[in-house]
Design a protein around this motif. Structure first.
Motif, PDB file in Angstrom:
ATOM      1  N   GLY A   1       0.822  -1.210   0.000  1.00  0.00           N
ATOM      2  CA  GLY A   1       0.000   0.000   0.000  1.00  0.00           C
ATOM      3  C   GLY A   1       0.853   1.256   0.000  1.00  0.00           C
ATOM      4  N   TYR A   2       1.912   1.257   0.805  1.00  0.00           N
ATOM      5  CA  TYR A   2       2.807   2.411   0.863  1.00  0.00           C
ATOM      6  C   TYR A   2       3.475   2.651  -0.494  1.00  0.00           C
ATOM      7  CZ  TYR A   2       6.845   5.294   1.889  1.00  0.00           C
ATOM      8  OH  TYR A   2       7.785   6.279   1.865  1.00  0.00           O
ATOM      9  N   PHE A   3       4.031   1.594  -1.087  1.00  0.00           N
ATOM     10  CA  PHE A   3       4.700   1.766  -2.374  1.00  0.00           C
ATOM     11  C   PHE A   3       3.717   2.124  -3.483  1.00  0.00           C
ATOM     12  CE2 PHE A   3       8.302  -0.243  -0.257  1.00  0.00           C
ATOM     13  CZ  PHE A   3       9.279   0.665  -0.621  1.00  0.00           C
ATOM     14  N   ASN A   4       2.498   1.685  -3.377  1.00  0.00           N
ATOM     15  CA  ASN A   4       1.480   2.100  -4.343  1.00  0.00           C
ATOM     16  C   ASN A   4       1.249   3.607  -4.243  1.00  0.00           C
ATOM     17  OD1 ASN A   4      -0.543   1.573  -6.353  1.00  0.00           O
ATOM     18  ND2 ASN A   4      -2.079   1.839  -4.754  1.00  0.00           N
ATOM     19  N   GLU A   5       1.193   4.126  -3.030  1.00  0.00           N
ATOM     20  CA  GLU A   5       1.042   5.569  -2.833  1.00  0.00           C
ATOM     21  C   GLU A   5       2.256   6.320  -3.388  1.00  0.00           C
ATOM     22  OE1 GLU A   5       0.139   6.705   1.189  1.00  0.00           O
ATOM     23  OE2 GLU A   5      -1.256   5.044   1.420  1.00  0.00           O
ATOM     24  N   VAL A   6       3.453   5.787  -3.149  1.00  0.00           N
ATOM     25  CA  VAL A   6       4.685   6.436  -3.609  1.00  0.00           C
ATOM     26  C   VAL A   6       4.699   6.552  -5.125  1.00  0.00           C
ATOM     27  CG1 VAL A   6       7.196   6.147  -3.826  1.00  0.00           C
ATOM     28  CG2 VAL A   6       6.090   5.845  -1.604  1.00  0.00           C
ATOM     29  N   VAL A   7       4.414   5.473  -5.833  1.00  0.00           N
ATOM     30  CA  VAL A   7       4.513   5.512  -7.293  1.00  0.00           C
ATOM     31  C   VAL A   7       3.418   6.352  -7.926  1.00  0.00           C
ATOM     32  CG1 VAL A   7       5.753   3.328  -7.465  1.00  0.00           C
ATOM     33  CG2 VAL A   7       3.277   3.337  -7.679  1.00  0.00           C
ATOM     34  N   HIS A   8       2.373   6.663  -7.186  1.00  0.00           N
ATOM     35  CA  HIS A   8       1.323   7.516  -7.714  1.00  0.00           C
ATOM     36  C   HIS A   8       1.479   8.978  -7.285  1.00  0.00           C
ATOM     37  CE1 HIS A   8      -0.592   3.614  -8.490  1.00  0.00           C
ATOM     38  NE2 HIS A   8      -1.071   4.258  -9.534  1.00  0.00           N
ATOM     39  N   ASP A   9       2.521   9.281  -6.548  1.00  0.00           N
ATOM     40  CA  ASP A   9       2.785  10.660  -6.108  1.00  0.00           C
ATOM     41  C   ASP A   9       3.905  11.236  -6.980  1.00  0.00           C
ATOM     42  OD1 ASP A   9       3.853  12.960  -4.776  1.00  0.00           O
ATOM     43  OD2 ASP A   9       2.941  12.250  -2.909  1.00  0.00           O
ATOM     44  N   GLU A  10       3.524  12.088  -7.911  1.00  0.00           N
ATOM     45  CA  GLU A  10       4.478  12.629  -8.890  1.00  0.00           C
ATOM     46  C   GLU A  10       5.649  13.348  -8.228  1.00  0.00           C
ATOM     47  OE1 GLU A  10       4.452  15.797 -12.565  1.00  0.00           O
ATOM     48  OE2 GLU A  10       2.599  14.713 -12.115  1.00  0.00           O
ATOM     49  N   LYS A  11       5.391  14.071  -7.157  1.00  0.00           N
ATOM     50  CA  LYS A  11       6.459  14.801  -6.471  1.00  0.00           C
ATOM     51  C   LYS A  11       7.506  13.834  -5.902  1.00  0.00           C
ATOM     52  CE  LYS A  11       7.292  18.130  -2.788  1.00  0.00           C
ATOM     53  NZ  LYS A  11       6.707  18.929  -1.720  1.00  0.00           N
ATOM     54  N   ILE A  12       7.043  12.775  -5.272  1.00  0.00           N
ATOM     55  CA  ILE A  12       7.961  11.798  -4.697  1.00  0.00           C
ATOM     56  C   ILE A  12       8.746  11.088  -5.797  1.00  0.00           C
ATOM     57  CG2 ILE A  12       8.134   9.625  -3.409  1.00  0.00           C
ATOM     58  CD1 ILE A  12       5.808  10.593  -1.684  1.00  0.00           C
ATOM     59  N   VAL A  13       8.076  10.717  -6.877  1.00  0.00           N
ATOM     60  CA  VAL A  13       8.758  10.044  -7.986  1.00  0.00           C
ATOM     61  C   VAL A  13       9.857  10.941  -8.544  1.00  0.00           C
ATOM     62  CG1 VAL A  13       8.502   9.118 -10.320  1.00  0.00           C
ATOM     63  CG2 VAL A  13       6.809   8.549  -8.562  1.00  0.00           C
ATOM     64  N   LYS A  14       9.573  12.225  -8.710  1.00  0.00           N
ATOM     65  CA  LYS A  14      10.588  13.160  -9.220  1.00  0.00           C
ATOM     66  C   LYS A  14      11.763  13.259  -8.255  1.00  0.00           C
ATOM     67  CE  LYS A  14       7.659  16.011 -12.131  1.00  0.00           C
ATOM     68  NZ  LYS A  14       7.087  17.334 -12.361  1.00  0.00           N
ATOM     69  N   GLN A  15      11.490  13.282  -6.958  1.00  0.00           N
ATOM     70  CA  GLN A  15      12.568  13.344  -5.972  1.00  0.00           C
ATOM     71  C   GLN A  15      13.418  12.076  -6.035  1.00  0.00           C
ATOM     72  OE1 GLN A  15      10.491  13.941  -2.277  1.00  0.00           O
ATOM     73  NE2 GLN A  15      10.640  16.170  -2.419  1.00  0.00           N
ATOM     74  N   LEU A  16      12.782  10.938  -6.220  1.00  0.00           N
ATOM     75  CA  LEU A  16      13.528   9.679  -6.307  1.00  0.00           C
ATOM     76  C   LEU A  16      14.405   9.645  -7.552  1.00  0.00           C
ATOM     77  CD1 LEU A  16      10.787   7.161  -5.146  1.00  0.00           C
ATOM     78  CD2 LEU A  16      12.884   7.774  -3.917  1.00  0.00           C
ATOM     79  N   VAL A  17      13.880  10.157  -8.655  1.00  0.00           N
ATOM     80  CA  VAL A  17      14.661  10.198  -9.899  1.00  0.00           C
ATOM     81  C   VAL A  17      15.886  11.090  -9.728  1.00  0.00           C
ATOM     82  CG1 VAL A  17      14.617  11.001 -12.299  1.00  0.00           C
ATOM     83  CG2 VAL A  17      12.727   9.624 -11.401  1.00  0.00           C
TER      84      VAL A  17
END
Length: 52
Positions: free
Chosen positions: A16-32
């Motif tokens: 559930g947590y990782f599903n939220e992460v991959v759907h949060d554009e801001k977090i994905v950009k920070q990870l990239v």
């Protein structure tokens, strides 16, 4: 695969947590943009990283 209930609940929470992460554009950009393992851990832990 048979799992006991406590493991099922923990896995469900993790998925559930990782599903939220991959759907949060801001977090994905920070990870990239993360340049180290430490920065990735900071992002996943909810901390802001310096290159925001």
């Amino acid at each position: 695969m048979a799992l006991n209930e406590s493991v099922k609940n923990k896995l469900s929470a993790i998925y559930g947590y990782f599903n939220e992460v991959v759907h949060d554009e801001k977090i994905v950009k920070q990870l990239v943009r993360a340049k180290s393992e430490v920065e990735v851990k900071q992002v996943l832990g909810g901390e802001r990283v310096a290159n925001d």
